[in-house]
Design an enzyme around this catalytic site. Structure first.
Site, PDB file in Angstrom:
ATOM      1  N   GLU A 243       0.840  -1.194   0.000  1.00 10.26           N
ATOM      2  CA  GLU A 243       0.000   0.000   0.000  1.00 10.26           C
ATOM      3  C   GLU A 243       0.878   1.248   0.000  1.00 10.26           C
ATOM      4  O   GLU A 243       0.967   1.984   0.975  1.00 10.26           O
ATOM      5  CB  GLU A 243      -0.962  -0.073   1.196  1.00 10.26           C
ATOM      6  CG  GLU A 243      -1.859  -1.309   1.096  1.00 10.26           C
ATOM      7  CD  GLU A 243      -2.651  -1.637   2.361  1.00 10.26           C
ATOM      8  OE1 GLU A 243      -2.723  -0.787   3.261  1.00 10.26           O
ATOM      9  OE2 GLU A 243      -3.206  -2.751   2.427  1.00 10.26           O
TER      10      GLU A 243
ATOM     11  N   HIS B  98      -4.167   3.266   5.007  1.00  4.22           N
ATOM     12  CA  HIS B  98      -4.109   2.045   4.205  1.00  4.22           C
ATOM     13  C   HIS B  98      -4.672   2.388   2.835  1.00  4.22           C
ATOM     14  O   HIS B  98      -5.159   3.479   2.603  1.00  4.22           O
ATOM     15  CB  HIS B  98      -4.970   0.948   4.845  1.00  4.22           C
ATOM     16  CG  HIS B  98      -4.388   0.367   6.110  1.00  4.22           C
ATOM     17  ND1 HIS B  98      -3.790  -0.871   6.155  1.00  4.22           N
ATOM     18  CD2 HIS B  98      -4.309   0.862   7.369  1.00  4.22           C
ATOM     19  CE1 HIS B  98      -3.372  -1.120   7.390  1.00  4.22           C
ATOM     20  NE2 HIS B  98      -3.675  -0.072   8.151  1.00  4.22           N
TER      21      HIS B  98
ATOM     22  N   GLU C 286      -8.864   4.231   4.311  1.00 10.67           N
ATOM     23  CA  GLU C 286      -8.526   3.466   3.109  1.00 10.67           C
ATOM     24  C   GLU C 286      -8.508   4.459   1.957  1.00 10.67           C
ATOM     25  O   GLU C 286      -9.541   5.007   1.562  1.00 10.67           O
ATOM     26  CB  GLU C 286      -9.570   2.366   2.853  1.00 10.67           C
ATOM     27  CG  GLU C 286      -9.635   1.306   3.947  1.00 10.67           C
ATOM     28  CD  GLU C 286      -8.531   0.256   3.845  1.00 10.67           C
ATOM     29  OE1 GLU C 286      -7.690   0.345   2.924  1.00 10.67           O
ATOM     30  OE2 GLU C 286      -8.505  -0.644   4.711  1.00 10.67           O
TER      31      GLU C 286
HETATM   32 ZN   LIG Z   1      -3.859  -2.185   4.558  1.00  9.10          ZN
END
Ligand SMILES: [Zn+2]
Length: 345
Positions: free
Chosen positions: A106, A228, A301
């Site tokens: 990531e 993330h 995210e």
């Molecule tokens: Zn992650």
């Protein structure tokens, strides 16, 4: 006529591309860029993060200090940058923490917190909001929690996720975001060493999560974001259960406010929701910090929304992803400061 007109256009485009390449190359720290040097393109490698954090602190010693919070399995330092006025002192100011790169592949989740750090340091004294927030709080940023995994993702396996623990059975890696102690071993984690969500042999078995634990236990963190990607979500505890957290209204309101701040920048939508609505996950950073210390904290995210392109976010999206998340980060730092304000009578 058409083709004659097109030739200079093509030449201009080619020239522009060459200039852009040179500018970008000049703007990056390549750690020498010699043969065999790990290269993540415009994304930052471990060596580049290491080098640039130290340069930032050296050039702005009054407000930025770099320290190692511990070492990885393979012995790499986990670098943290502290940004505050009177940075050498531990002042009684609101502390906000930003963590990046628990998961190796990531890459944007490393660059976003790193670029936030760079912005805060470089805009101090120029941007009035940045100056006020840096003066009134202590901001800690650890952009790469999993340097071994990141390096492996750059050099060997782009889609590597875990750290590089030798599990002793031919498999490698523990999922650091399943290795924290709160509800460790619960649903959404695995005891199988080959699993992508292998939680490790015990809670906090890994030096990387031990370092984050020890660091946070020494701080008085008011708020935290762990970056993330992907899916464009703002997640709040709990992750281990579908039951609501005790402070769900507060967590939800903050997640909505964060998503609002993100959306106004480039009109990109991040959905605020309870972490378990994505999928159950036990032993992650945010459940631990909230479960043990009741600190409001979030997993963001980042881009993209879906599995195409998934983890491999195109380089031209690094800057806009940073920009929209800078807005949210500034909001959360400010919120943390306001929590310390004595009630007005
Ligand atoms: Zn992650």
């Amino acid at each position: 006529m058409k083709s004659r007109a097109n030739i200079p256009t093509r030449m201009r485009l080619a020239l522009a591309a060459i200039i852009a390449t040179l500018l970008l190359a000049g703007g990056r720290c390549d750690n020498g860029g010699g043969p065999g040097t790990p290269d993540a393109g415009l994304y930052h490698t471990y060596a580049e993060i290491n080098d640039e954090l130290h340069k930032l602190a050296a050039a702005h010693a009054q407000i930025a200090q770099v320290s190692s919070i511990g070492k990885s399995v393979e012995g790499r330092d986990l670098w943290a940058i502290k940004i505050s006025d009177n940075v050498a002192q531990d002042e009684p100011e609101a502390e906000t923490v930003f963590l990046g790169g628990h998961h190796a592949r990531e890459w944007i989740a490393v660059d976003v917190p790193f670029l936030i750090a760079s912005h805060l340091v470089n805009q101090y004294g120029t941007d009035t909001t940045v100056t006020r927030l840096v003066n009134q709080s202590e901001i800690w940023i650890v952009p790469m929690v999993n340097p071994d995994g990141h390096q492996y993702s750059v050099t060997t396996d782009r889609l590597w996720r875990k750290n590089r623990r030798n599990n002793g059975d031919g498999t490698f890696g523990v999922d650091l975001n399943r290795n924290y102690s709160y509800q460790w071993g619960g649903p959404g984690s695995s005891g199988d060493t080959f699993s992508e969500i292998y939680r490790g042999p015990s809670a906090f078995s890994e030096p990387e999560t031990q370092a984050v634990r020890d660091f946070l236990q020494q701080r008085q963190t008011r708020a935290l974001i762990s970056y993330h990607n992907f899916s464009q979500l703002v997640l709040y505890p709990w992750g281990y259960t579908n039951a609501p957290a005790p402070d769900e209204p507060l967590l939800q309101n903050l997640a909505v406010a964060i998503a609002d701040r993100i959306r106004v920048v480039h009109a990109v939508t991040y959905t605020p929701q309870q972490s378990s609505d994505l999928y159950l996950a036990s032993g992650d950073t945010t459940d631990w910090l909230y479960g043990e210390y009741r600190v409001p904290n979030f997993t963001i995210e980042l881009r993209p929304r879906s599995s195409f392109p998934g983890f491999e976010l195109p380089e031209n999206e690094i800057t806009p992803t940073f920009e929209e998340n800078l807005s949210a980060a500034l909001f959360l730092i400010d919120w943390a400061i306001q929590q310390g304000t004595p009630p007005t009578i």
